[in-house]
Design an enzyme around this catalytic site. Structure first.
Site, PDB file in Angstrom:
ATOM      1  N   ASP A 186       0.857  -1.178   0.000  1.00 56.00           N
ATOM      2  CA  ASP A 186       0.000   0.000   0.000  1.00 56.00           C
ATOM      3  C   ASP A 186       0.896   1.231   0.000  1.00 56.00           C
ATOM      4  O   ASP A 186       1.707   1.429   0.918  1.00 56.00           O
ATOM      5  CB  ASP A 186      -0.895   0.026   1.236  1.00 56.00           C
ATOM      6  CG  ASP A 186      -1.965  -1.053   1.197  1.00 56.00           C
ATOM      7  OD1 ASP A 186      -2.292  -1.517   0.095  1.00 56.00           O
ATOM      8  OD2 ASP A 186      -2.489  -1.410   2.268  1.00 56.00           O
ATOM      9  N   ASP A 232     -13.351  -3.821  -1.771  1.00 55.95           N
ATOM     10  CA  ASP A 232     -13.278  -3.597  -0.330  1.00 55.95           C
ATOM     11  C   ASP A 232     -14.688  -3.762   0.216  1.00 55.95           C
ATOM     12  O   ASP A 232     -15.597  -3.016  -0.167  1.00 55.95           O
ATOM     13  CB  ASP A 232     -12.753  -2.193  -0.016  1.00 55.95           C
ATOM     14  CG  ASP A 232     -11.307  -2.020  -0.459  1.00 55.95           C
ATOM     15  OD1 ASP A 232     -10.532  -2.969  -0.287  1.00 55.95           O
ATOM     16  OD2 ASP A 232     -10.961  -0.940  -0.970  1.00 55.95           O
TER      17      ASP A 232
END
Length: 258
Positions: A11, A130
């Site tokens: 990330d 997500d």
């Protein structure tokens, strides 16, 4: 039998790899290109990069990081974050990515999945999902979230299972399923969510969110029926090496590339 894949996830925020809990309270984990090269040497099967604030900050895609990484790393690379058009996909693929992952843009414009698949092939188009469990739902349901790089994201009003099926029908060739509830907790993947998605679609499903130990990855592959497992914290901070994970899985008779 196809081998299962071990995929470190990087990330990226402001040019650095970070890791948080449920997309918040990020802490630094290093330089993305250096980490990518390290995981390449360690025996990772693939790497996934997410520019986690590109969508929420409305910034362009991170082409320079991808070019630098692709010059040093020779395993498949998936990149997501800030991809808003087929042209963005083209630029990223030409910079060295093998696959592009779209989440927010796909929700806002589902036709982007079809356009990307038609132009580059379904194998290049990954749906990044997500999802968060709907409190009190029985049987359990999960809602899709977008803009998850900022303040935990925004509810999209989409059922995760239905969205997965629609995305595959539109041309997505793979789905990365990330549990917001489990993300960064190292308490294990949401196996119910993984299994529900895996049993609903015909494309590979990648487990994401919650890896804390080798058993968690094993359960994601067996109970969750995932084709690959994505992990971040346990690798970035040296809790486990990729070789330790692969050795554990091989002993449990999981087909793995050693």
């Amino acid at each position: 039998m196809l081998t299962k894949r071990i995929v470190p996830c990087l990330d990226v925020k402001n040019g650095r790899v970070v890791k948080g809990v449920k997309f918040q309270d990020h802490r630094d984990a290093g330089d993305p290109v250096e980490l990518a090269a390290f995981y390449n040497e360690e025996g990772a099967d693939e790497l996934v990069f997410y520019d986690i604030t590109a969508s929420s900050d409305e910034r362009p895609i991170m082409l320079e990081v991808m070019k630098r990484t692709a010059s040093q790393v020779f395993i498949p690379l998936t990149v997501g974050g800030g991809l808003r058009s087929v042209e963005d996909m083209r630029l990223m693929l030409e910079s060295g990515a093998d696959k592009v992952s779209i989440n927010t843009a796909a929700v806002q414009n589902p036709d982007l999945i079809t356009e990307g698949a038609r132009r580059f092939g379904s194998q290049c188009i990954v749906l990044g999902m997500d999802a968060k469990r709907v409190p009190g739902s029985s049987p359990p349901r999960w809602e899709v979230f977008t803009h998850t790089g900022a303040n935990g994201g925004r509810p999209a009003g989409l059922d995760a299972i239905e969205w997965a099926k629609k995305a595959v029908a539109l041309g997505a060739g793979e789905i990365v399923v990330n549990s917001i509830d489990a993300d960064g907790t190292q308490a294990g993947y949401d196996l119910e969510l993984l299994r529900a998605i895996s049993e609903s679609v015909s494309v590979p499903v990648v487990a994401s969110g919650g890896a804390g130990n080798p058993e968690d990855l094993y359960q994601a592959l067996v109970s969750g029926k995932a084709d690959a497992v994505l992990a971040a914290s346990i690798f970035h901070y040296g809790t486990y090496s990729i070789s330790q994970i692969k050795e554990y899985l091989a002993k449990r008779e999981i087909p793995i590339r050693t």
